[in-house]
Scaffold this active site. Structure first.
Site, PDB file in Angstrom:
ATOM      1  N   ASP A  99      44.806  26.880  -2.339  1.00 51.69           N
ATOM      2  CA  ASP A  99      44.972  27.544  -3.637  1.00 51.69           C
ATOM      3  C   ASP A  99      45.566  28.938  -3.524  1.00 51.69           C
ATOM      4  O   ASP A  99      45.311  29.802  -4.354  1.00 51.69           O
ATOM      5  CB  ASP A  99      43.597  27.613  -4.324  1.00 51.69           C
ATOM      6  CG  ASP A  99      42.533  28.175  -3.414  1.00 51.69           C
ATOM      7  OD1 ASP A  99      42.892  28.880  -2.452  1.00 51.69           O
ATOM      8  OD2 ASP A  99      41.343  27.913  -3.644  1.00 51.69           O
ATOM      9  N   GLU A 121      43.237  19.336  -0.043  1.00 50.28           N
ATOM     10  CA  GLU A 121      42.077  20.049  -0.606  1.00 50.28           C
ATOM     11  C   GLU A 121      42.261  20.202  -2.126  1.00 50.28           C
ATOM     12  O   GLU A 121      42.214  21.308  -2.688  1.00 50.28           O
ATOM     13  CB  GLU A 121      41.868  21.415   0.057  1.00 50.28           C
ATOM     14  CG  GLU A 121      40.482  21.998  -0.203  1.00 50.28           C
ATOM     15  CD  GLU A 121      40.303  23.400   0.385  1.00 50.28           C
ATOM     16  OE1 GLU A 121      40.690  24.379  -0.260  1.00 50.28           O
ATOM     17  OE2 GLU A 121      39.765  23.487   1.500  1.00 50.28           O
ATOM     18  N   GLU A 135      42.963  32.296  -7.429  1.00 53.01           N
ATOM     19  CA  GLU A 135      42.976  30.967  -6.806  1.00 53.01           C
ATOM     20  C   GLU A 135      42.720  29.827  -7.791  1.00 53.01           C
ATOM     21  O   GLU A 135      43.274  28.732  -7.641  1.00 53.01           O
ATOM     22  CB  GLU A 135      41.953  30.900  -5.666  1.00 53.01           C
ATOM     23  CG  GLU A 135      42.331  31.728  -4.440  1.00 53.01           C
ATOM     24  CD  GLU A 135      41.949  33.192  -4.539  1.00 53.01           C
ATOM     25  OE1 GLU A 135      41.380  33.596  -5.575  1.00 53.01           O
ATOM     26  OE2 GLU A 135      42.228  33.948  -3.588  1.00 53.01           O
ATOM     27  N   HIS A 207      36.736  39.060   1.425  1.00 53.27           N
ATOM     28  CA  HIS A 207      38.120  39.413   1.087  1.00 53.27           C
ATOM     29  C   HIS A 207      38.526  39.111  -0.357  1.00 53.27           C
ATOM     30  O   HIS A 207      39.671  39.299  -0.739  1.00 53.27           O
ATOM     31  CB  HIS A 207      39.086  38.673   2.015  1.00 53.27           C
ATOM     32  CG  HIS A 207      39.137  37.186   1.796  1.00 53.27           C
ATOM     33  ND1 HIS A 207      39.860  36.615   0.772  1.00 53.27           N
ATOM     34  CD2 HIS A 207      38.547  36.170   2.439  1.00 53.27           C
ATOM     35  CE1 HIS A 207      39.717  35.305   0.822  1.00 53.27           C
ATOM     36  NE2 HIS A 207      38.917  35.003   1.821  1.00 53.27           N
ATOM     37  N   ARG A 209      39.689  38.995  -4.095  1.00 52.01           N
ATOM     38  CA  ARG A 209      40.305  40.007  -4.967  1.00 52.01           C
ATOM     39  C   ARG A 209      39.390  40.391  -6.129  1.00 52.01           C
ATOM     40  O   ARG A 209      39.364  41.550  -6.552  1.00 52.01           O
ATOM     41  CB  ARG A 209      41.630  39.484  -5.532  1.00 52.01           C
ATOM     42  CG  ARG A 209      42.805  39.773  -4.637  1.00 52.01           C
ATOM     43  CD  ARG A 209      44.090  39.150  -5.111  1.00 52.01           C
ATOM     44  NE  ARG A 209      44.986  39.016  -3.974  1.00 52.01           N
ATOM     45  CZ  ARG A 209      46.061  39.766  -3.758  1.00 52.01           C
ATOM     46  NH1 ARG A 209      46.412  40.678  -4.623  1.00 52.01           N
ATOM     47  NH2 ARG A 209      46.792  39.591  -2.682  1.00 52.01           N
ATOM     48  N   HIS A 240      38.829  42.048   7.039  1.00 48.86           N
ATOM     49  CA  HIS A 240      40.118  41.550   6.547  1.00 48.86           C
ATOM     50  C   HIS A 240      41.101  42.721   6.453  1.00 48.86           C
ATOM     51  O   HIS A 240      40.711  43.805   6.011  1.00 48.86           O
ATOM     52  CB  HIS A 240      39.894  40.902   5.174  1.00 48.86           C
ATOM     53  CG  HIS A 240      41.048  40.087   4.682  1.00 48.86           C
ATOM     54  ND1 HIS A 240      42.221  40.667   4.250  1.00 48.86           N
ATOM     55  CD2 HIS A 240      41.230  38.752   4.564  1.00 48.86           C
ATOM     56  CE1 HIS A 240      43.068  39.707   3.875  1.00 48.86           C
ATOM     57  NE2 HIS A 240      42.486  38.529   4.060  1.00 48.86           N
TER      58      HIS A 240
HETATM   59  C1  UD1 Z   1      45.049  35.411   0.593  1.00 48.61           C
HETATM   60  C2  UD1 Z   1      44.989  34.416  -0.560  1.00 48.61           C
HETATM   61  C3  UD1 Z   1      43.558  33.937  -0.741  1.00 48.61           C
HETATM   62  C4  UD1 Z   1      42.985  33.428   0.559  1.00 48.61           C
HETATM   63  C5  UD1 Z   1      43.124  34.479   1.632  1.00 48.61           C
HETATM   64  C6  UD1 Z   1      42.678  33.958   2.978  1.00 48.61           C
HETATM   65  C7  UD1 Z   1      46.515  34.668  -2.483  1.00 48.61           C
HETATM   66  C8  UD1 Z   1      46.826  35.445  -3.687  1.00 48.61           C
HETATM   67  N1  UD1 Z   1      45.410  35.072  -1.790  1.00 48.61           N
HETATM   68  O1  UD1 Z   1      44.309  36.565   0.217  1.00 48.61           O
HETATM   69  O2  UD1 Z   1      43.514  32.907  -1.710  1.00 48.61           O
HETATM   70  O3  UD1 Z   1      41.619  33.104   0.363  1.00 48.61           O
HETATM   71  O4  UD1 Z   1      44.511  34.848   1.754  1.00 48.61           O
HETATM   72  O5  UD1 Z   1      42.484  35.008   3.895  1.00 48.61           O
HETATM   73  O6  UD1 Z   1      47.217  33.743  -2.143  1.00 48.61           O
HETATM   74  N2  UD1 Z   1      47.413  41.501   5.598  1.00 48.61           N
HETATM   75  C9  UD1 Z   1      47.822  41.971   6.837  1.00 48.61           C
HETATM   76  N3  UD1 Z   1      47.953  41.073   7.864  1.00 48.61           N
HETATM   77  C10 UD1 Z   1      47.729  39.741   7.709  1.00 48.61           C
HETATM   78  C11 UD1 Z   1      47.312  39.287   6.457  1.00 48.61           C
HETATM   79  C12 UD1 Z   1      47.159  40.170   5.407  1.00 48.61           C
HETATM   80  O7  UD1 Z   1      48.038  43.154   7.020  1.00 48.61           O
HETATM   81  O8  UD1 Z   1      47.875  38.978   8.686  1.00 48.61           O
HETATM   82  C13 UD1 Z   1      47.248  42.472   4.480  1.00 48.61           C
HETATM   83  C14 UD1 Z   1      48.612  42.907   3.912  1.00 48.61           C
HETATM   84  O9  UD1 Z   1      48.523  44.231   3.498  1.00 48.61           O
HETATM   85  C15 UD1 Z   1      48.743  41.994   2.683  1.00 48.61           C
HETATM   86  C16 UD1 Z   1      47.303  41.964   2.219  1.00 48.61           C
HETATM   87  O10 UD1 Z   1      46.523  41.869   3.416  1.00 48.61           O
HETATM   88  O11 UD1 Z   1      49.635  42.484   1.722  1.00 48.61           O
HETATM   89  C17 UD1 Z   1      46.963  40.874   1.252  1.00 48.61           C
HETATM   90  O12 UD1 Z   1      47.408  39.595   1.693  1.00 48.61           O
HETATM   91  P1  UD1 Z   1      47.496  38.402   0.608  1.00 48.61           P
HETATM   92  O13 UD1 Z   1      47.909  37.160   1.312  1.00 48.61           O
HETATM   93  O14 UD1 Z   1      48.292  38.820  -0.573  1.00 48.61           O
HETATM   94  O15 UD1 Z   1      46.032  38.307   0.065  1.00 48.61           O
HETATM   95  P2  UD1 Z   1      44.663  37.999   0.790  1.00 48.61           P
HETATM   96  O16 UD1 Z   1      43.667  38.941   0.186  1.00 48.61           O
HETATM   97  O17 UD1 Z   1      44.847  37.968   2.253  1.00 48.61           O
HETATM   98  N1  UDP Z   2      38.260  32.933  10.339  1.00 47.63           N
HETATM   99  C1  UDP Z   2      38.831  33.398  11.528  1.00 47.63           C
HETATM  100  N2  UDP Z   2      38.613  34.704  11.895  1.00 47.63           N
HETATM  101  C2  UDP Z   2      37.897  35.564  11.152  1.00 47.63           C
HETATM  102  C3  UDP Z   2      37.336  35.100   9.926  1.00 47.63           C
HETATM  103  C4  UDP Z   2      37.550  33.786   9.542  1.00 47.63           C
HETATM  104  O1  UDP Z   2      39.503  32.640  12.233  1.00 47.63           O
HETATM  105  O2  UDP Z   2      37.735  36.740  11.558  1.00 47.63           O
HETATM  106  C5  UDP Z   2      38.516  31.535   9.915  1.00 47.63           C
HETATM  107  C6  UDP Z   2      37.294  30.736   9.509  1.00 47.63           C
HETATM  108  O3  UDP Z   2      36.788  30.000  10.613  1.00 47.63           O
HETATM  109  C7  UDP Z   2      37.830  29.828   8.413  1.00 47.63           C
HETATM  110  C8  UDP Z   2      38.988  30.593   7.831  1.00 47.63           C
HETATM  111  O4  UDP Z   2      39.314  31.613   8.765  1.00 47.63           O
HETATM  112  O5  UDP Z   2      38.327  28.605   8.932  1.00 47.63           O
HETATM  113  C9  UDP Z   2      38.633  31.173   6.487  1.00 47.63           C
HETATM  114  O6  UDP Z   2      39.649  32.038   6.082  1.00 47.63           O
HETATM  115  P1  UDP Z   2      39.461  33.107   4.938  1.00 47.63           P
HETATM  116  O7  UDP Z   2      38.037  33.462   4.800  1.00 47.63           O
HETATM  117  O8  UDP Z   2      40.434  34.200   5.233  1.00 47.63           O
HETATM  118  O9  UDP Z   2      40.013  32.365   3.652  1.00 47.63           O
HETATM  119  P2  UDP Z   2      39.355  31.369   2.586  1.00 47.63           P
HETATM  120  O10 UDP Z   2      38.761  30.228   3.326  1.00 47.63           O
HETATM  121  O11 UDP Z   2      38.360  32.150   1.800  1.00 47.63           O
HETATM  122  O12 UDP Z   2      40.528  30.982   1.742  1.00 47.63           O
END
Ligand code: UD1
Ligand code: UDP
Length: 368
Positions: A99, A121, A135, A207, A209, A240
Site C-alpha cells: 500500500d 497483500e 496507505e 514510522h 505518517r 527510521h
Molecule cells: C514508506 C511508505 C509506507 C511504508 C514505509 C515502510 C508511502 C507514502 N509510505 O513510508 O507506507 O509503511 O515506507 O518503511 O508510500 N529515507 C531515507 N532512506 C531510506 C528510506 C527513507 O533517508 O532508505 C527517508 C527520506 O528522507 C525519505 C523519507 O525517509 O524522503 C520518507 O520516505 P517515504 O518512502 O516517503 O516514506 P516512509 O515514511 O518511509
Molecule cells: N525491518 C528491518 N529492519 C528494521 C526494522 C524492520 O529489516 O530495522 C523489517 C521487518 O522485519 C519487516 C519490515 O522491515 O519485515 C517492516 O518494514 P516497515 O516497518 O518499514 O514497514 P511496514 O511493514 O510498516 O510497511
C-alpha cells in the site's frame, strides 16, 4: 518454443522488497516466465540492503527517493517514470505488493496502459482513509484497479467482496512475509549489536505518517518513562531515517542510558533482534505479522489495524500513540508473567510459507 510471458515485479520500499523476494524467487524457477525487476527506490538505503540480502539485482532502477519527500511530488514523479517503463518494457503482467505510493502509482500506470496488475497483500482495510495515511487510500485504489487480488487471509478476502470485487479474481494465498521469514529465521543470524544479557530486550520501531508531531513525541516520552522505571530492561530502537521520526527520537531519547538508538537494522539482524526480544513495541505492518509467528507479543502504536487476526487471537494489542496506555500495557507485560505467556504463544495467522507458490500458480494457470 512459445514466447515467455514477461512478469514485471515493482517495488519501492524495504517491506515491499522483503515481501516480493519470495515471489521473485518462485517466478524465476518458472520456465514460462521472463522476470523483470523494477526498483522505484522510493527508499534507497533500506531497499538496497534487502535486495542485496535476497540477491535481487533490479533490471531497472528509478532512483526516485529525495530527502523528506512529499507525497504529491513523489506520486507525480513515479507516474511519469512508470509510464516510460511500461512503454518500453511492455510486460504481460505487473505485480506489486502492499500500500505504498509505489504500489498505487504502479496500479494506476498499468490501468492507463491496459496491462493486468496483480496485487500482492490485497484486501487489507481499516475503512478509515486517515488511518493509516496515506496507505488506506493507496490500497483501495490499487485494489480497485487490480486484475488479481492475492489476499493474505480470509478476512482480507471478505473486505474485497464487501467492496464488490469478484470472488473469481481473489485468491487467499497467505502473506509472503511469512515465506521470507521462514527462509531467513532458520539460518544462523547475527544481531551485530552488543546487548546486556542480564536485561530483557524491548525492541521498538515506528514510522507512521499519521503519528508525526505530538503523537510521536508521546510515544518517545512513554519509552523514556519505561526505561527510567525499569532498569532491568534494555530498549533497542532502530530509528527510521524519515527526518520527522529521526530528529524527534534523537532529541527525546538519546540521553537515556538503557535505550540504544541505532540505524535501521538489515533484515537478518532485525529478525535476530525480534527472536532475542522479550517484547516488541511497533507501528509496523510487517512486524505485526512476523512477531506472532516468532512468539513475541507486540504492542501496536496505533488506534486501529488492518491486521485484526493477531489482535483477535490475543497476541497483538493496540495501544495507540497514547502515553498512558503504552506505559501501562508494557509495564503489565514486564510485571505479570502469566499475562505475558498469554501473548507469547507462537501463532501464525498470516501464512504458512507457501504464499509465493500460490501466487505463481495462479499466473501459470492463467497463461497456460
Ligand atoms: C514508506 C511508505 C509506507 C511504508 C514505509 C515502510 C508511502 C507514502 N509510505 O513510508 O507506507 O509503511 O515506507 O518503511 O508510500 N529515507 C531515507 N532512506 C531510506 C528510506 C527513507 O533517508 O532508505 C527517508 C527520506 O528522507 C525519505 C523519507 O525517509 O524522503 C520518507 O520516505 P517515504 O518512502 O516517503 O516514506 P516512509 O515514511 O518511509
Ligand atoms: N525491518 C528491518 N529492519 C528494521 C526494522 C524492520 O529489516 O530495522 C523489517 C521487518 O522485519 C519487516 C519490515 O522491515 O519485515 C517492516 O518494514 P516497515 O516497518 O518499514 O514497514 P511496514 O511493514 O510498516 O510497511
Amino acid at each position: 518454443m512459445e514466447k515467455k510471458k514477461k512478469v514485471l515485479c515493482v517495488m519501492g520500499t524495504r517491506p515491499e522488497a522483503i515481501k516480493m523476494a519470495p515471489v521473485i524467487r518462485a517466478l524465476k524457477q518458472q520456465p514460462w516466465a521472463e522476470v523483470r525487476v523494477l526498483a522505484t527506490a522510493q527508499h534507497r538505503h533500506m531497499l538496497d540492503q534487502v535486495l542485496s540480502f535476497f540477491d535481487i539485482e533490479p533490471d531497472i532502477d528509478l532512483n526516485i527517493m529525495r530527502p523528506n519527500q512529499a507525497l504529491t511530488a513523489l506520486t507525480a514523479r513515479l507516474l511519469l517514470e512508470l509510464d516510460d517503463v511500461l512503454l518500453s518494457e511492455k510486460p504481460d503482467v505487473v505485480l506489486a505488493q502492499g500500500d505504498t505510493t509505489t504500489v498505487m502509482t504502479a496500479a494506476l500506470a498499468c490501468f492507463y496502459h491496459r496491462i493486468p496488475f496483480g496485487h500482492v497483500e490485497a484486501g487489507l482495510r481499516t475503512w478509515d482513509m486517515q488511518n493509516p495515511f496515506p496507505e488506506e487510500a493507496n490500497r483501495v485504489i490499487a485494489g480497485r484497479l487490480a486484475r488479481w487480488h492475492f489476499a493474505p487471509t480470509d478476512s482480507s478476502r471478505q473486505n474485497l467482496l464487501r467492496e464488490g470485487m469478484s470472488d473469481a479474481d481473489i485468491v487467499v494465498t497467505g502473506n509472503t512475509v511469512i515465506d521470507a521469514l521462514l527462509m531467513t529465521a532458520s539460518k544462523e543470524l547475527e544481531l551485530g549489536i552488543s546487548l546486556d544479557n542480564t536485561k530483557r530486550l524491548v525492541l521498538v520501531t515506528s514510522h507512521r505518517r499519521e503519528n508525526f508531531g505530538e503523537p510521536f513525541r508521546n510515544i518517545c516520552r512513554a519509552l523514556k518513562m519505561l526505561s527510567e522505571r525499569n532498569p532491568d530492561i534494555q530498549i533497542l530502537y532502530p530509528v527510521h531515517p524519515n527526518p520527522n521520526v529521526r530528529d524527534v527520537a534523537h532529541e527525546i531519547l538519546s540521553d537515556c542510558s538503557n535505550i540504544i538508538l541505532c540505524e535501521p537494522l538489515d533484515y537478518a539482524p532485525f529478525i535476530a533482534a525480534m527472536k532475542r526480544a522479550y517484547l516488541i513495541i511497533s507501528d509496523s505492518g510487517g512486524v505485526q505479522e512476523e512477531a506472532p509467528a516468532l512468539g513475541k507479543p507486540v504492542l501496536v502504536l496505533r488506534e486501529e489495524t488492518e491486521r485484526p487476526e493477531a489482535v483477535e487471537m490475543g497476541v497483538v494489542k493496540l495501544v495507540g500513540p497514547n502515553y498512558q496506555r503504552i506505559v501501562a500495557e508494557a509495564q503489565h507485560l514486564l510485571d505479570d508473567s502469566s499475562a505475558y505467556a498469554e501473548m507469547a504463544r507462537g501463532i501464525s495467522p498470516y501464512g504458512d510459507g507457501k504464499a509465493a507458490e500460490r501466487i505463481v500458480n495462479v499466473l501459470r494457470e492463467h497463461f497456460a
